[in-house]
Design a protein around this motif. Structure first.
Motif, PDB file in Angstrom:
ATOM      1  N   SER A 171       0.829  -1.204   0.000  1.00  6.21           N
ATOM      2  CA  SER A 171       0.000   0.000   0.000  1.00  6.21           C
ATOM      3  C   SER A 171       0.867   1.258   0.000  1.00  6.21           C
ATOM      4  CB  SER A 171      -0.921   0.009   1.220  1.00  6.21           C
ATOM      5  OG  SER A 171      -1.516   1.271   1.403  1.00  6.21           O
ATOM      6  N   ARG A 174       0.064   3.540   3.040  1.00 11.97           N
ATOM      7  CA  ARG A 174       0.744   3.134   4.271  1.00 11.97           C
ATOM      8  C   ARG A 174       2.220   3.535   4.245  1.00 11.97           C
ATOM      9  NH1 ARG A 174      -1.362  -0.163   7.990  1.00 11.97           N
ATOM     10  NH2 ARG A 174      -3.437  -0.984   7.619  1.00 11.97           N
ATOM     11  N   ALA A 178       4.201   5.832   6.849  1.00  9.47           N
ATOM     12  CA  ALA A 178       5.325   5.245   7.575  1.00  9.47           C
ATOM     13  C   ALA A 178       6.553   6.140   7.547  1.00  9.47           C
ATOM     14  CB  ALA A 178       5.671   3.877   6.993  1.00  9.47           C
ATOM     15  N   TYR A 239      -5.720  10.287   2.499  1.00  8.13           N
ATOM     16  CA  TYR A 239      -6.057   9.484   3.677  1.00  8.13           C
ATOM     17  C   TYR A 239      -7.472   9.725   4.173  1.00  8.13           C
ATOM     18  CZ  TYR A 239      -1.092   8.746   3.523  1.00  8.13           C
ATOM     19  OH  TYR A 239       0.171   8.426   3.095  1.00  8.13           O
ATOM     20  N   ILE A 363       6.340  -2.820   5.576  1.00  4.62           N
ATOM     21  CA  ILE A 363       6.197  -1.356   5.652  1.00  4.62           C
ATOM     22  C   ILE A 363       7.368  -0.780   6.451  1.00  4.62           C
ATOM     23  CG2 ILE A 363       4.759   0.539   6.445  1.00  4.62           C
ATOM     24  CD1 ILE A 363       3.498  -0.907   4.153  1.00  4.62           C
ATOM     25  N   THR A 427       5.575   2.155  12.105  1.00  2.00           N
ATOM     26  CA  THR A 427       4.325   1.425  11.865  1.00  2.00           C
ATOM     27  C   THR A 427       3.118   1.968  12.620  1.00  2.00           C
ATOM     28  OG1 THR A 427       4.874  -0.151  13.631  1.00  2.00           O
ATOM     29  CG2 THR A 427       5.595  -0.708  11.390  1.00  2.00           C
ATOM     30  N   PRO A 430       0.680   4.468  10.280  1.00  2.00           N
ATOM     31  CA  PRO A 430      -0.138   3.749   9.284  1.00  2.00           C
ATOM     32  C   PRO A 430      -1.231   2.899   9.940  1.00  2.00           C
ATOM     33  CG  PRO A 430       2.175   3.534   8.753  1.00  2.00           C
ATOM     34  CD  PRO A 430       2.103   4.181  10.100  1.00  2.00           C
ATOM     35  N   ASP A 431      -0.898   2.227  11.049  1.00  2.00           N
ATOM     36  CA  ASP A 431      -1.906   1.400  11.727  1.00  2.00           C
ATOM     37  C   ASP A 431      -2.998   2.252  12.358  1.00  2.00           C
ATOM     38  OD1 ASP A 431      -0.524  -0.850  11.024  1.00  2.00           O
ATOM     39  OD2 ASP A 431       0.440  -1.153  12.969  1.00  2.00           O
ATOM     40  N   MET A 434      -4.979   3.862   9.088  1.00  2.00           N
ATOM     41  CA  MET A 434      -5.572   2.944   8.119  1.00  2.00           C
ATOM     42  C   MET A 434      -5.931   1.581   8.702  1.00  2.00           C
ATOM     43  SD  MET A 434      -3.067   3.841   4.880  1.00  2.00           S
ATOM     44  CE  MET A 434      -4.153   3.095   3.670  1.00  2.00           C
ATOM     45  N   THR A 437      -2.692  -4.126  10.048  1.00  4.63           N
ATOM     46  CA  THR A 437      -2.722  -5.217   9.067  1.00  4.63           C
ATOM     47  C   THR A 437      -2.722  -6.550   9.802  1.00  4.63           C
ATOM     48  OG1 THR A 437      -0.315  -5.160   8.943  1.00  4.63           O
ATOM     49  CG2 THR A 437      -1.540  -3.890   7.307  1.00  4.63           C
TER      50      THR A 437
END
Length: 438
Positions: A171, A174, A178, A239, A363, A427, A430-431, A434, A437
């Motif tokens: 992505s 992401r 990051a 985003y 990522i 990380t 992004p977490d 979004m 993961t």
């Protein structure tokens, strides 16, 4: 022939061909075609055109020329000089404020342009003479700009991250997120070292550039804020679920061109042609490398080299951090000789299954890889940013520029270590934005 031995032969001939002076894309095609003919027969060449053009059949690739136009339109104006001047006016009372201004300007201009050489040129033309005039050591003046320029491939929107996302089917959204906190971490480390270096040299007393009135501080902002607004607008649209990266890049490119025309009077068709011409050249170069790397990856997979390397790595009884250390050494050496885009496209397809098997987040790894590529930009023998700075200030020797940039290399290594100890630096955002993961 054993695939691992074949892989060693491919590595040797690839290095030989690239060092012969052939362009990266053409070199990859020559090596790919040669090994396919020798080990798979002439019939394998029939698939090369399909793979070459098929690799470019990706909607996400549209964002690359758009972001390049966005950066080129900004780099063709006085936006860098205005950004530098605005930060200088606001930070003039800060001890060592001028070097902080330069690094801050590099970080912001990097986010706007996404280009390391453009950042060095735009900020360096103003910042280096000013710092030298006010007593900064030549090594600090040149090294800080050279290092600050590298932030262009980490802080979003980053063309390098787009290329990694396409190469690894990761992505892009992401990847952009990051790069935010690691980019800020590097800026903080760069500033801390620069302030310490100037304090240690005993020159801090001559670094003040005077005082500015509140009117002088505010009158420069209208020339800078529109560009920063575009950056935040592009990220918000991406985003906020309003548009895809390619769509936001297109809108951002158009808005940057319009602002350059309105604020900086970039009306001359010849100037606009230069922006579009240079953007087209850079875009074609990157896309050609992407297409050639697709053929190169097909060759590695077709001859079972990628699979054999991944399987061999998996059988090694070593700690995963030892493995990551070896990968970092490999990336550092590759970054010394090849541009970031080429390294990512050549290495990412091979390294991705290895790092995921070892339990690393792809990522997170993208950020570590990018910082390694940043080190290559200010390290010999290629060290593109070193030569850009030398072109701006030819009376500062390459040896002095290199000496000034080495402490920033140490800052980047510290950043990689911190990312290994605290992967959440890359990380978490992004977490949070979004979702985590699986």
């Amino acid at each position: 022939m054993d695939p691992l031995v074949l892989g060693a032969l491919v590595a040797f001939f690839t290095i030989f061909v690239l060092f012969s002076g052939v362009s990266v894309a053409l070199g990859l095609l020559i090596v790919s075609a040669g090994f396919l003919i020798v080990f798979d027969g002439m019939r394998s060449l029939e698939l090369m055109p399909e793979i070459l053009f098929g690799k470019l059949d990706n909607f996400a690739l549209l964002s690359i020329p758009m972001f390049i136009i966005m950066g080129a339109s900004i780099a063709s104006t006085r936006a860098g000089a205005d950004l530098y001047e605005a930060l200088e006016r606001w930070l003039t009372r800060v001890p060592g404020g001028l070097v902080v201004s330069n690094l801050g300007a590099c970080a912001l201009f990097s986010a706007m342009s996404g280009s390391s050489p453009a950042t060095c040129a735009a900020i360096g033309k103003m910042g280096i003479p000013e710092m030298r005039k006010r007593g900064y050591p030549d090594a600090v003046a040149a090294g800080s700009i050279a290092a600050g320029g590298t932030l262009g491939i980490l802080i979003p929107p980053s063309v390098t991250m787009i290329v990694y996302g396409i190469a690894t089917e990761t992505s892009i959204g992401r990847l952009f997120l990051a790069g935010v906190f690691p980019g800020l971490l590097l800026v903080g480390l760069f500033m801390a070292w620069s302030l310490y270096s100037t304090w240690r040299s005993g020159d801090a007393t001559v670094l003040s550039s005077g005082s500015y009135t509140w009117r002088e501080k505010f009158e420069i902002l209208p020339r800078v804020l529109p560009f920063l607004g575009i950056i935040f607008g592009v990220l918000y649209a991406m985003y906020g679920g309003i548009a895809t990266p390619s769509e936001t890049a297109a809108v951002g490119a158009l808005m940057c061109l319009l602002i350059a025309m309105i604020i900086y009077k970039l009306w001359n068709p010849r100037d606009l042609w230069v922006v579009l011409r240079d953007s087209t050249k850079e875009s074609v170069m990157i896309l050609f490398i992407i297409a050639a790397a697709g053929v190169f990856s097909y060759m590695l997979s077709s001859l079972f080299i990628t699979q054999a390397i991944a399987e061999w790595i998996g059988t090694l009884d070593v700690n995963r951090w030892v493995l990551m250390g070896a990968i970092n050494v490999f990336l550092l050496i590759a970054g010394f000789f090849l541009p970031p885009v080429a390294v990512i496209l050549m290495a990412a397809p091979i390294l991705l299954p290895i790092i995921t098997t070892a339990g690393f987040d792809p990522i997170w790894f993208a950020v570590v890889l990018t910082i390694n590529m940043e080190i290559g930009l200010i390290s010999p023998p290629v060290g593109l940013n070193l030569y850009v700075i030398n072109g701006i200030a030819p009376d500062i020797s390459l040896k002095t520029i290199l000496k000034g940039s080495l402490p920033f290399v140490a800052c980047m290594i510290i950043a990689i270590i911190l990312l290994c100890l605290f992967p959440g630096i890359a990380t978490w955002l992004p977490d949070a934005v979004m979702g985590a993961t699986k």
